[in-house]
Write a protein that holds these residues in place. Structure first.
Motif, PDB file in Angstrom:
ATOM      1  N   THR A 314       0.843  -1.207   0.000  1.00 16.28           N
ATOM      2  CA  THR A 314       0.000   0.000   0.000  1.00 16.28           C
ATOM      3  C   THR A 314       0.869   1.245   0.000  1.00 16.28           C
ATOM      4  OG1 THR A 314      -1.823  -1.066   1.154  1.00 16.28           O
ATOM      5  CG2 THR A 314      -1.689   1.333   1.321  1.00 16.28           C
ATOM      6  N   ARG A 347      -2.064  -1.259  -3.784  1.00 20.27           N
ATOM      7  CA  ARG A 347      -3.196  -0.440  -3.344  1.00 20.27           C
ATOM      8  C   ARG A 347      -2.643   0.933  -2.994  1.00 20.27           C
ATOM      9  NH1 ARG A 347      -7.589  -3.303  -1.364  1.00 20.27           N
ATOM     10  NH2 ARG A 347      -7.972  -1.938   0.423  1.00 20.27           N
ATOM     11  N   TYR A 349      -3.572   5.249  -1.565  1.00 19.50           N
ATOM     12  CA  TYR A 349      -4.465   6.338  -1.157  1.00 19.50           C
ATOM     13  C   TYR A 349      -3.684   7.643  -1.241  1.00 19.50           C
ATOM     14  CZ  TYR A 349      -6.696   9.741   1.810  1.00 19.50           C
ATOM     15  OH  TYR A 349      -7.240  10.917   2.268  1.00 19.50           O
ATOM     16  N   CYS A 371      -7.913   3.576  -3.195  1.00 12.54           N
ATOM     17  CA  CYS A 371      -8.720   3.479  -1.976  1.00 12.54           C
ATOM     18  C   CYS A 371      -9.105   4.872  -1.499  1.00 12.54           C
ATOM     19  CB  CYS A 371      -7.947   2.752  -0.880  1.00 12.54           C
ATOM     20  SG  CYS A 371      -7.404   1.115  -1.416  1.00 12.54           S
ATOM     21  N   LYS A 374      -7.169   6.194   4.144  1.00  7.43           N
ATOM     22  CA  LYS A 374      -5.789   5.731   4.315  1.00  7.43           C
ATOM     23  C   LYS A 374      -5.704   4.413   5.089  1.00  7.43           C
ATOM     24  CE  LYS A 374      -4.328   8.714   8.231  1.00  7.43           C
ATOM     25  NZ  LYS A 374      -5.308   9.788   8.389  1.00  7.43           N
ATOM     26  N   ALA A 377      -7.019   1.488   2.947  1.00  5.07           N
ATOM     27  CA  ALA A 377      -6.035   1.123   1.915  1.00  5.07           C
ATOM     28  C   ALA A 377      -5.065   0.049   2.402  1.00  5.07           C
ATOM     29  CB  ALA A 377      -5.259   2.369   1.482  1.00  5.07           C
TER      30      ALA A 377
END
Ligand code: NAD
Length: 435
Positions: A314, A347, A349, A371, A374, A377
């Protein structure tokens, strides 16, 4: 004064809006009809703090208009060209948008108008344009360089309170007209510097390449800190207390990005080679920047034993820096591609740049998952990689991060967090140069 701005992007829109705010009559022209429609509805097509309010206010006051029609340039005292000058395939600046804007402007503009090059253009461009225009029209057109130094994310403030205004011109009357436009912005004593066109062109590249070199310099030193066990924060404080060194642009990161530094570094290297006077330091600035993105990828890959297959990563932040939705040349793009090429899933954010990043990666055929929050995500992810220093990432809930993550690794690539606080939540913490 009556001002036309050609190119209503980050620079043109901010310049036009701020000129209107101090009382000039401004018409912003762009070839992008969607952008013009949004602007006429008072909606800013870019995220820039404070900008939309000023657009609305000056539209209502009828000092600011937006159009795709160049006719408005007929009446202008000055036409500012603020179109993009992106990198061409060989690293030189691509001037196709600039020449298209010049062609369209000279069709309509009146004799005696000042044509102001606000875009960042290669050394010698004003001289070439002068000849080009002389071949196309008998109208008397003055060419002035007025490079822009605003920073995205603080653009309105920078434009309203510039450290200096640079005006490159041969004809004094043209320089004076442009200086007059800027007078209200420099009442606190910041200088208006008048110089030759070529010096103004060179000033802009020199400033950007110097700032980029500070970033590459500190990134390389941070790498050495990783290798030696020294702490980059201590070293940074140790050097920045020296006023000769200064404090700005000396924070380690995943490398510089954005629409300016990468292309301007490349373009100056190219120009210097063409003039037979290569710039070895500037060449290295770019090389180190490319290495820095790989270095971040390697840090992540090493944690996973060089096997990223089916790992989910992420990103917090994909904009090239905080307070902007601009993802052009963001390090996030390069690191995302390295990770996905190595088999990872991504992923991400970002408070403002999410849609731009998604669109860019989809076009590049790299699958990524946008996403909206946060923490969400992080769901099911093996690692968090913080890339952009947005305020909302500065003091997160590390216990929540631990709960949401599938794994335990936090890669803080802006050195925002205290290692002890992250580790307290039973997370593995990695920064840059802070072994
Ligand atoms: P941008 O891509 O955000 O905007 C350029 C705009 O020009 C676009 O809206 C595009 O549709 C428009 N355009 C293209 N061709 C046109 C034409 N023929 N007629 C009218 N409009 C046209 O670019 P930007 O980031 O604002 O950068 C503009 C210039 O300013 C570049 O040379 C850049 O290097 C320089 N600069 C940028 C920044 C920055 O932070 N973005 C700062 C200083 C200088």
């Amino acid at each position: 004064m009556k001002i036309s701005i050609v190119g209503t992007g980050y620079v043109g829109l901010v310049s036009g809006t701020c000129f209107a705010e101090i009382g000039h009559e401004v018409c912003c022209i762009d070839i992008d009809q969607n952008k013009i429609n949004l602007l006429n509805d008072g909606v800013s097509p870019i995220y820039e703090p404070g900008l939309e309010e000023l657009i609305k206010k000056n539209l209502a006051a009828r000092r600011l208009e937006f159009t795709t029609n160049y006719e408005s340039a007929k009446e202008a005292d000055a036409i500012f060209l603020a179109v993009g000058t992106p990198s061409g395939s060989d690293g030189s600046a691509n001037l196709q948008y600039l020449y298209a804007a010049v062609d369209a402007s000279i069709e309509v503009m009146s004799s005696g108008t000042v044509l102001v090059i606000k875009s960042t253009v290669p050394i010698g461009t004003a001289a070439k344009l002068k000849n080009y225009i002389a071949e196309k029209t008998t109208k008397e057109i003055f060419i002035v360089n007025n490079p822009e130094f605003l920073k995205e994310g603080a653009a309105v403030n920078d434009f309203m309170r510039p450290d200096r205004i640079v005006i490159g011109a041969i004809e004094q009357t043209a320089a004076e007209r442009i200086a007059k436009i800027y007078e209200p912005f420099v009442r606190q004593g910041h200088p208006i510097l008048t110089m030759s066109n070529i010096s103004a062109e060179m000033t802009k590249y020199t400033a950007n390449c110097f700032l980029a070199s500070k970033i590459s310099f500190i990134n390389e030193i941070a790498k050495l800190c990783d290798a030696t066990g020294a702490d980059i924060d201590e070293v940074r404080k140790g050097i920045t207390s020296d006023v000769r060194i200064g404090t700005h642009f000396l924070y380690p990161s995943a490398g510089y990005g954005g629409s300016c530094f990468p292309k301007d570094v490349k373009a100056l290297v190219k120009s210097a080679n063409e003039y037979g006077s290569p710039l070895q330091i500037v060449e290295c600035v770019e090389k180190v920047n490319v290495e820095q993105r790989k270095y971040v990828f390697e840090k992540i890959a090493t944690f996973f034993g060089k096997n990223l297959k089916d790992k989910t990563i992420t990103f917090w932040g994909v904009a090239f820096k905080a307070n902007t939705d601009d993802i052009r040349e963001s390090s996030a793009i390069y690191i995302a591609k390295y990770l996905i090429d190595a088999g990872a899933k991504l992923r991400f954010y970002d408070p403002e740049a999410g849609a731009n990043f998604l669109e860019f990666m989809q076009k590049a055929e790299y699958p990524v998952q946008l996403c909206e929050d946060k923490y969400e995500a992080l769901a099911g992810s093996d690692a968090l990689v913080l890339l952009t220093e947005w305020k909302e990432f500065q003091i997160p809930d590390f216990t929540k991060i631990k709960q949401m993550l599938n794994g335990s690794a936090v890669f803080d690539m802006r050195n925002l967090y205290k290692a002890s606080e992250v580790k307290q939540a039973d997370l593995d913490y990695f920064a840059i140069g802070r072994n």
